[in-house]
Design an enzyme around this catalytic site. Structure first.
Site, mmCIF file in Angstrom:
data_model
loop_
_atom_site.group_PDB
_atom_site.id
_atom_site.type_symbol
_atom_site.label_atom_id
_atom_site.label_comp_id
_atom_site.label_asym_id
_atom_site.label_seq_id
_atom_site.Cartn_x
_atom_site.Cartn_y
_atom_site.Cartn_z
ATOM 1 N N TYR A 1 -8.172 -2.807 4.209
ATOM 2 C CA TYR A 1 -7.812 -2.287 2.967
ATOM 3 C C TYR A 1 -7.659 -3.155 2.004
ATOM 4 O O TYR A 1 -8.279 -3.129 0.902
ATOM 5 C CB TYR A 1 -6.593 -1.365 3.307
ATOM 6 C CG TYR A 1 -5.829 -1.233 1.992
ATOM 7 C CD1 TYR A 1 -6.238 0.066 1.141
ATOM 8 C CD2 TYR A 1 -4.642 -1.821 1.687
ATOM 9 C CE1 TYR A 1 -5.548 0.266 -0.019
ATOM 10 C CE2 TYR A 1 -4.108 -1.468 0.387
ATOM 11 C CZ TYR A 1 -4.360 -0.612 -0.347
ATOM 12 O OH TYR A 1 -3.848 -0.550 -1.788
ATOM 13 N N SER B 1 -4.036 -3.953 -6.068
ATOM 14 C CA SER B 1 -2.863 -3.858 -5.518
ATOM 15 C C SER B 1 -2.352 -5.182 -5.422
ATOM 16 O O SER B 1 -2.952 -6.038 -5.322
ATOM 17 C CB SER B 1 -3.139 -3.247 -4.117
ATOM 18 O OG SER B 1 -2.096 -3.787 -3.284
ATOM 19 N N LYS C 1 -9.572 -4.120 -1.940
ATOM 20 C CA LYS C 1 -8.942 -4.359 -3.383
ATOM 21 C C LYS C 1 -9.347 -5.577 -3.611
ATOM 22 O O LYS C 1 -9.575 -5.868 -4.869
ATOM 23 C CB LYS C 1 -7.413 -4.354 -3.163
ATOM 24 C CG LYS C 1 -7.218 -2.863 -2.863
ATOM 25 C CD LYS C 1 -7.378 -1.802 -3.891
ATOM 26 C CE LYS C 1 -6.927 -0.580 -3.338
ATOM 27 N NZ LYS C 1 -7.588 0.537 -4.577
HETATM 28 C C1 UD1 Z 1 1.678 -1.468 1.987
HETATM 29 C C2 UD1 Z 1 0.492 -2.501 2.320
HETATM 30 C C3 UD1 Z 1 -0.228 -2.666 1.107
HETATM 31 C C4 UD1 Z 1 -0.459 -1.580 0.071
HETATM 32 C C5 UD1 Z 1 0.832 -0.829 -0.131
HETATM 33 C C6 UD1 Z 1 0.409 0.620 -0.883
HETATM 34 C C7 UD1 Z 1 1.059 -3.398 4.652
HETATM 35 C C8 UD1 Z 1 1.010 -4.686 5.228
HETATM 36 N N1 UD1 Z 1 0.957 -3.273 3.166
HETATM 37 O O1 UD1 Z 1 2.498 -2.477 1.085
HETATM 38 O O2 UD1 Z 1 -1.181 -3.391 1.338
HETATM 39 O O3 UD1 Z 1 -0.778 -1.934 -1.041
HETATM 40 O O4 UD1 Z 1 1.403 -0.261 1.233
HETATM 41 O O5 UD1 Z 1 1.520 1.213 -1.178
HETATM 42 O O6 UD1 Z 1 0.898 -2.173 4.926
HETATM 43 N N2 UD1 Z 1 9.086 -0.577 6.261
HETATM 44 C C9 UD1 Z 1 9.754 -0.335 6.965
HETATM 45 N N3 UD1 Z 1 9.783 0.732 7.736
HETATM 46 C C10 UD1 Z 1 8.904 1.713 7.575
HETATM 47 C C11 UD1 Z 1 7.876 1.355 6.673
HETATM 48 C C12 UD1 Z 1 8.245 0.281 6.059
HETATM 49 O O7 UD1 Z 1 11.110 -0.876 7.337
HETATM 50 O O8 UD1 Z 1 8.649 2.723 8.211
HETATM 51 C C13 UD1 Z 1 9.413 -1.949 5.381
HETATM 52 C C14 UD1 Z 1 8.032 -2.941 5.365
HETATM 53 O O9 UD1 Z 1 8.534 -3.711 6.541
HETATM 54 C C15 UD1 Z 1 8.371 -3.590 4.000
HETATM 55 C C16 UD1 Z 1 8.615 -2.412 3.116
HETATM 56 O O10 UD1 Z 1 9.273 -1.472 3.993
HETATM 57 O O11 UD1 Z 1 9.404 -4.510 3.962
HETATM 58 C C17 UD1 Z 1 7.621 -1.566 2.395
HETATM 59 O O12 UD1 Z 1 6.776 -0.987 3.157
HETATM 60 P P1 UD1 Z 1 5.371 -0.410 2.682
HETATM 61 O O13 UD1 Z 1 5.959 0.800 2.052
HETATM 62 O O14 UD1 Z 1 4.451 0.033 3.905
HETATM 63 O O15 UD1 Z 1 4.606 -1.207 1.708
HETATM 64 P P2 UD1 Z 1 3.834 -2.611 1.829
HETATM 65 O O16 UD1 Z 1 4.071 -3.071 3.131
HETATM 66 O O17 UD1 Z 1 4.888 -3.518 0.952
#
Ligand code: UD1
Length: 351
Positions: A162, A137, A166
């Site tokens: 997690y 990842s 990785k």
């Molecule tokens: C997350 C994990 C990462 C993992 C990946 C797997 C964290 C900190 N990181 O990545 O380790 O490998 O998932 O897919 O959790 N967001 C919102 N609202 C939400 C959910 C997310 O605003 O309900 C935003 C987050 O702040 C971020 C973006 O959307 O800016 C993407 O979030 P997400 O889909 O959870 O992925 P990552 O955080 O990049």
């Protein structure tokens, strides 16, 4: 893996092949002519996905697929798989993947993710099968110093168990290739996989409240949740929300098939980023999904989520030059296919 084999006489073991990325990869492998054995304990997936795979690939290709329900850490079960099938290479997806849960259950995460990998490589070694693709990842890059991220960008401390699993499994596999040059390991660092199969038959089916953005947005679109919670709009990005490199799961799946073909005559340990090279903000995702589902999706701005980085996106030059692979789909197709899946399966496989 034997150099002169073609897809038609190559048998690939896919651990976690019933999951989101695994199932899409199984489809691409079958469509390319591979024989596929899936080992999955169904702890976070549904057996129903195999009917969907059969429908997509058709009867002839489906005959090349075998499903074994087992835990990868169960050595007796894995010995039996390797005794029964002449496995040439392994794609290892099986693992726990919920970031927040990993903070609450570190023992389970370390023991499951690292334990099952060690058990797997031990059985592989005993059967002289030494070709492995690992599902890593972009989380291993942590909070980046500069963008885009190349494979040479430094690994940074993870912010949760997690992420550490990785991080550590990459190092474990690298050590194995140093100790025994017959091993052939490819570490694929995924950026943010989203989307679904264009057929609408397969997609992401998280249990409980989704942690990741896209499945949450999709559940808002289908009416299962009220509004998207946007975690922070004060980041140093064009619209203040977090930026990620979202990649269509079918592109990602094809990246595995490209890596499998490339590694045929290789040895050692090689790393590839699998992303699109483009960054998209949370608000841009909500807008794109709203266009895909035909209504403006409600959202509320919340504080930042602990452990989130401002932005990350990949430099995918290495995968393009060595694997001959490049992501084909953009955000519009990712949201279209995700909506197609979610609207036809509002409660996932069990719905
Ligand atoms: C997350 C994990 C990462 C993992 C990946 C797997 C964290 C900190 N990181 O990545 O380790 O490998 O998932 O897919 O959790 N967001 C919102 N609202 C939400 C959910 C997310 O605003 O309900 C935003 C987050 O702040 C971020 C973006 O959307 O800016 C993407 O979030 P997400 O889909 O959870 O992925 P990552 O955080 O990049």
């Amino acid at each position: 893996m034997c150099n002169n084999k073609t897809a038609q006489d190559t048998c690939v073991l896919v651990t976690g092949g019933a999951g989101f990325i695994g199932s899409h990869t199984v489809v691409e492998l079958l469509q390319d002519g591979y024989e596929v054995v899936v080992v999955d304990d169904l702890s976070n997936s549904s057996e129903k996905v195999f009917d969907r795979i059969d429908t997509i690939v058709g009867d002839d290709a489906a005959e090349r697929l075998t499903f074994v329900r087992a835990d990868v850490a169960d050595k007796d079960a894995m010995e039996a798989v390797f005794d029964t099938f002449d496995i040439d290479a392994v794609i290892h997806f099986a693992g726990f993947k919920a970031v927040g849960e990993s903070v609450q259950k570190p023992i389970e995460y370390y023991s499951n993710n690292i334990g099952n990998t060690l058990a797997l490589v031990d059985v592989m070694r005993a059967h002289d099968c030494k070709s492995l693709i690992f599902s890593s990842s972009a989380t291993v890059y942590g909070d980046p110093d500069s963008l885009p991220l190349t494979e040479d960008s430094p690994k940074k401390p993870a912010t949760n168990p997690y992420g550490w699993t990785k991080w550590m499994i990459e190092e474990i596999l690298r050590s194995i290739t140093v100790a025994d040059p017959a091993w052939n390991v490819v570490l694929l660092r995924y950026f943010n996989p989203i989307g679904a199969h264009a057929s609408g038959l397969m997609g992401e089916d998280p249990k409980g409240i989704p942690n990741n953005l896209l499945p949450y947005v999709a559940q808002v679109a289908v009416g299962r949740r009220d509004a998207v919670h946007v975690f922070g709009n004060d980041y140093d990005t064009p619209d203040g929300t977090g930026v990620r490199d979202y990649i269509h799961v079918v592109d990602l799946a094809r990246g595995h098939v490209a890596a499998l073909a490339w590694m045929r005559d290789k040895a050692g340990c090689e790393v590839f980023n699998l992303g699109t090279g483009r960054g998209t903000s949370v608000l841009q995702i909500i807008k794109a999904f709203s266009a895909a589902c035909g209504r403006d999706l409600p959202y509320v701005i919340e504080p930042r989520r602990a452990g989130d980085v401002t932005a990350n996106y990949a430099d995918c030059t290495k995968a393009r030059e060595l694997l001959g692979w490049e992501a084909e789909f953009g955000i519009e197709e990712m949201c279209r296919d995700s909506w197609n899946w979610q609207s036809h399966n509002p409660y996932g496989y069990e719905g």
